[in-house]
Design an enzyme around this catalytic site. Structure first.
Site, short mmCIF file in Angstrom:
data_model
loop_
_atom_site.label_atom_id
_atom_site.label_comp_id
_atom_site.label_asym_id
_atom_site.label_seq_id
_atom_site.Cartn_x
_atom_site.Cartn_y
_atom_site.Cartn_z
N HIS A 1 0.81 -1.23 0.00
CA HIS A 1 0.00 0.00 0.00
C HIS A 1 0.84 1.27 0.00
CE1 HIS A 1 -3.55 -2.54 1.81
NE2 HIS A 1 -3.37 -2.74 0.51
N CYS B 1 7.04 18.04 -13.02
CA CYS B 1 6.81 18.61 -11.68
C CYS B 1 8.05 18.49 -10.79
CB CYS B 1 5.63 17.93 -10.99
SG CYS B 1 4.10 18.02 -11.91
N CYS C 1 2.81 23.57 -13.24
CA CYS C 1 1.44 23.31 -13.74
C CYS C 1 0.37 23.43 -12.66
CB CYS C 1 1.38 21.93 -14.37
SG CYS C 1 1.55 20.58 -13.18
N SER D 1 -6.91 -6.95 10.04
CA SER D 1 -8.33 -7.28 10.16
C SER D 1 -8.77 -8.19 9.01
CB SER D 1 -9.17 -5.99 10.16
OG SER D 1 -8.87 -5.23 9.01
C1 BJW Z 1 -3.25 -6.49 16.73
C2 BJW Z 1 -2.61 -5.75 17.75
C3 BJW Z 1 -1.45 -6.32 18.33
C4 BJW Z 1 -4.30 -4.61 17.08
N1 BJW Z 1 -1.02 -7.51 17.89
N2 BJW Z 1 -2.81 -7.70 16.33
C5 BJW Z 1 -12.98 -7.53 -3.32
C6 BJW Z 1 -14.12 -7.53 -2.53
C7 BJW Z 1 -14.61 -6.34 -2.00
C8 BJW Z 1 -13.99 -5.12 -2.23
C9 BJW Z 1 -12.84 -5.13 -2.99
C10 BJW Z 1 -12.38 -6.31 -3.53
N3 BJW Z 1 -11.25 -6.01 -4.24
C11 BJW Z 1 -11.02 -4.68 -4.12
C12 BJW Z 1 -11.99 -4.11 -3.38
C13 BJW Z 1 -12.10 -2.68 -3.02
C14 BJW Z 1 -11.16 -2.27 -1.90
C15 BJW Z 1 -11.50 -3.05 -0.64
O1 BJW Z 1 -10.85 -4.00 -0.26
N4 BJW Z 1 -12.50 -2.61 0.07
C16 BJW Z 1 -12.88 -3.25 1.34
C17 BJW Z 1 -13.01 -2.20 2.42
C18 BJW Z 1 -14.12 -4.06 1.13
N5 BJW Z 1 -9.78 -2.45 -2.29
C19 BJW Z 1 -9.15 -1.55 -3.02
O2 BJW Z 1 -9.72 -0.55 -3.40
C20 BJW Z 1 -7.71 -1.81 -3.38
N6 BJW Z 1 -7.52 -1.58 -4.78
C21 BJW Z 1 -7.90 -2.46 -5.70
O3 BJW Z 1 -8.25 -3.59 -5.42
O4 BJW Z 1 -7.87 -1.97 -6.99
C22 BJW Z 1 -8.61 -2.67 -7.98
C23 BJW Z 1 -10.10 -2.61 -7.64
C24 BJW Z 1 -10.67 -1.43 -7.19
C25 BJW Z 1 -12.03 -1.38 -6.87
C26 BJW Z 1 -12.83 -2.53 -7.00
C27 BJW Z 1 -12.24 -3.70 -7.45
C28 BJW Z 1 -10.87 -3.75 -7.77
C29 BJW Z 1 -6.79 -0.82 -2.70
C30 BJW Z 1 -6.74 -1.00 -1.22
C31 BJW Z 1 -5.87 0.09 -0.62
C32 BJW Z 1 -5.93 0.09 0.89
N7 BJW Z 1 -5.30 1.25 1.39
C33 BJW Z 1 -5.31 1.49 2.82
C34 BJW Z 1 -4.93 2.96 3.08
C35 BJW Z 1 -3.44 3.19 2.91
C36 BJW Z 1 -3.06 4.59 3.23
C37 BJW Z 1 -3.39 4.98 4.65
O5 BJW Z 1 -3.08 4.27 5.62
O6 BJW Z 1 -3.98 6.04 4.81
O7 BJW Z 1 -4.42 0.58 3.46
S1 BJW Z 1 -6.89 1.11 3.60
C38 BJW Z 1 -6.22 0.48 5.07
O8 BJW Z 1 -6.60 -0.91 5.25
C39 BJW Z 1 -4.69 0.51 4.90
C40 BJW Z 1 -4.29 -0.81 5.48
O9 BJW Z 1 -3.06 -1.23 4.96
C41 BJW Z 1 -5.44 -1.72 5.10
C42 BJW Z 1 -5.56 -2.93 5.94
O10 BJW Z 1 -5.82 -2.59 7.28
P1 BJW Z 1 -5.17 -3.45 8.44
O11 BJW Z 1 -3.70 -3.41 8.34
O12 BJW Z 1 -5.79 -4.78 8.46
O13 BJW Z 1 -5.57 -2.59 9.74
P2 BJW Z 1 -6.92 -2.61 10.58
O14 BJW Z 1 -6.92 -1.35 11.37
O15 BJW Z 1 -8.09 -2.91 9.76
O16 BJW Z 1 -6.74 -3.88 11.56
C43 BJW Z 1 -5.74 -3.95 12.57
C44 BJW Z 1 -5.77 -5.34 13.13
O17 BJW Z 1 -4.70 -5.47 14.08
C45 BJW Z 1 -7.06 -5.67 13.89
O18 BJW Z 1 -7.51 -6.96 13.48
C46 BJW Z 1 -6.63 -5.71 15.37
O19 BJW Z 1 -7.35 -6.66 16.14
C47 BJW Z 1 -5.19 -6.13 15.23
N8 BJW Z 1 -4.30 -5.74 16.34
N9 BJW Z 1 -3.29 -4.60 17.93
C48 BJW Z 1 -1.71 -8.18 16.91
N10 BJW Z 1 -0.77 -5.68 19.29
#
Ligand code: BJW
Length: 245
Positions: free
Chosen positions: A120, A135, A151, A190
């Site tokens: 990401h 740019c 631009c 998650s």
């Molecule tokens: C602990 C702990 C401790 C706490 N020890 N554990 C298929 C189905 C449905 C939707 C889609 C699909 N394919 C694509 C999509 C759309 C979309 C998507 O997935 N949407 C869902 C919300 C449904 N995906 C995209 O748009 C992606 N692009 C893509 O697929 O392009 C083609 C396409 C587009 C559209 C449609 C179809 C195809 C791009 C995804 C980009 C994600 N970017 C982000 C933001 C980055 C910048 C920023 O940070 O601002 O990335 S979103 C955010 O979520 C971030 C993270 O990397 C990502 C994952 O989150 P993560 O790491 O899991 O964090 P949390 O907070 O959710 O969870 C933390 C966990 O830790 C919890 O479980 C806690 O319990 C645990 N924890 N302390 C161990 N000490």
């Protein structure tokens, strides 16, 4: 965390020949970096992170979104890797692993991990939104956000927002790691965001064992052969030998 589960995980890791590690925001929680879905504390508490992390939101409210990222840059700049990051760096010195992270904080690299696959992007990178191609040849005009002096294009964080494609090489390396591993270790995610969330399922399909480490139930628990319910910083150092220990 039960001793039996820990022993089982230790055995699987020791036996594995090719390990695919997928990390998420939870691995940095013990470094003081809020997880993505907990990222909005204090002044930011009234916003929904999924609504800020889009190009649409940036075009609509560039100053707000840019300031959110500046705030997170400051927070991460003050953070240090924790024992979970160091444990993974140590694992790479003992086993063949591919470390794929959804995190943008760079803490795996700070802990000494090399060749980290950043799915990401990176919080400290910038790029241009609708740039003119030249740019980077002139100093940007400072602001929230900075603009191209040629631009007027807006600078934006070099992260992957919802609806955007993942970096091609990172995506390829992550797919390859999932398709060729015999053990998949999923830490602190998650499992809600795709395509990253699909990777452990790919590993499972080719016969790899899947271990999930998380403090809470996650969407990937169903895919897992073993769930270790514990903080990553406590759990990972117990799963393999740490240098100097
Ligand atoms: C602990 C702990 C401790 C706490 N020890 N554990 C298929 C189905 C449905 C939707 C889609 C699909 N394919 C694509 C999509 C759309 C979309 C998507 O997935 N949407 C869902 C919300 C449904 N995906 C995209 O748009 C992606 N692009 C893509 O697929 O392009 C083609 C396409 C587009 C559209 C449609 C179809 C195809 C791009 C995804 C980009 C994600 N970017 C982000 C933001 C980055 C910048 C920023 O940070 O601002 O990335 S979103 C955010 O979520 C971030 C993270 O990397 C990502 C994952 O989150 P993560 O790491 O899991 O964090 P949390 O907070 O959710 O969870 C933390 C966990 O830790 C919890 O479980 C806690 O319990 C645990 N924890 N302390 C161990 N000490």
């Amino acid at each position: 965390m039960e001793n039996a589960a820990l022993s089982l995980a230790r055995g699987w890791i020791a036996d594995a020949r090719q390990i695919f590690v997928l990390t998420g925001a939870g691995i940095s929680a013990e470094s003081g970096v809020p997880t993505f879905r907990d990222a909005l504390t204090g002044l930011w508490a009234r916003f929904d992170p999924e609504e800020l992390a889009t190009e649409e939101a940036y075009r609509r409210q560039p100053a707000l979104v840019w300031q959110w990222y500046q705030h997170r840059r400051e927070l991460v700049s003050a953070a240090q890797p924790n024992p979970a990051h160091y444990a993974l760096a140590a694992l790479a010195r003992q086993k063949s692993i591919t470390l794929v992270t959804q995190n943008i904080d760079g803490l795996h690299q700070h802990a000494g991990s090399e060749h980290v696959v950043e799915l990401h992007g990176n919080l400290f990178a910038n790029k241009w939104l609708d740039g003119c191609g030249r740019c980077d040849t002139v100093p940007p005009i400072p602001g929230d956000p900075p603009h191209c002096a040629l631009c007027g294009a807006m600078m934006r964080p070099g992260v992957v927002w919802f609806g955007e494609d993942l970096p091609r090489v990172a995506r390829f390396r992550a797919d390859h790691a999932a398709e060729t591993c015999d053990l998949c270790l999923v830490v602190g995610t998650s499992g809600l965001v795709y395509p990253a969330a699909a990777l452990p399922g790919v590993a499972k399909e080719i016969g790899a064992r899947v271990i999930v480490v998380n403090t809470q139930p996650s969407a990937l628990d169903e895919t897992a052969d073993l769930v270790l319910s514990a903080p990553a910083g406590e759990c990972l150092p117990m799963l393999w030998q740490q240098e100097g220990a």
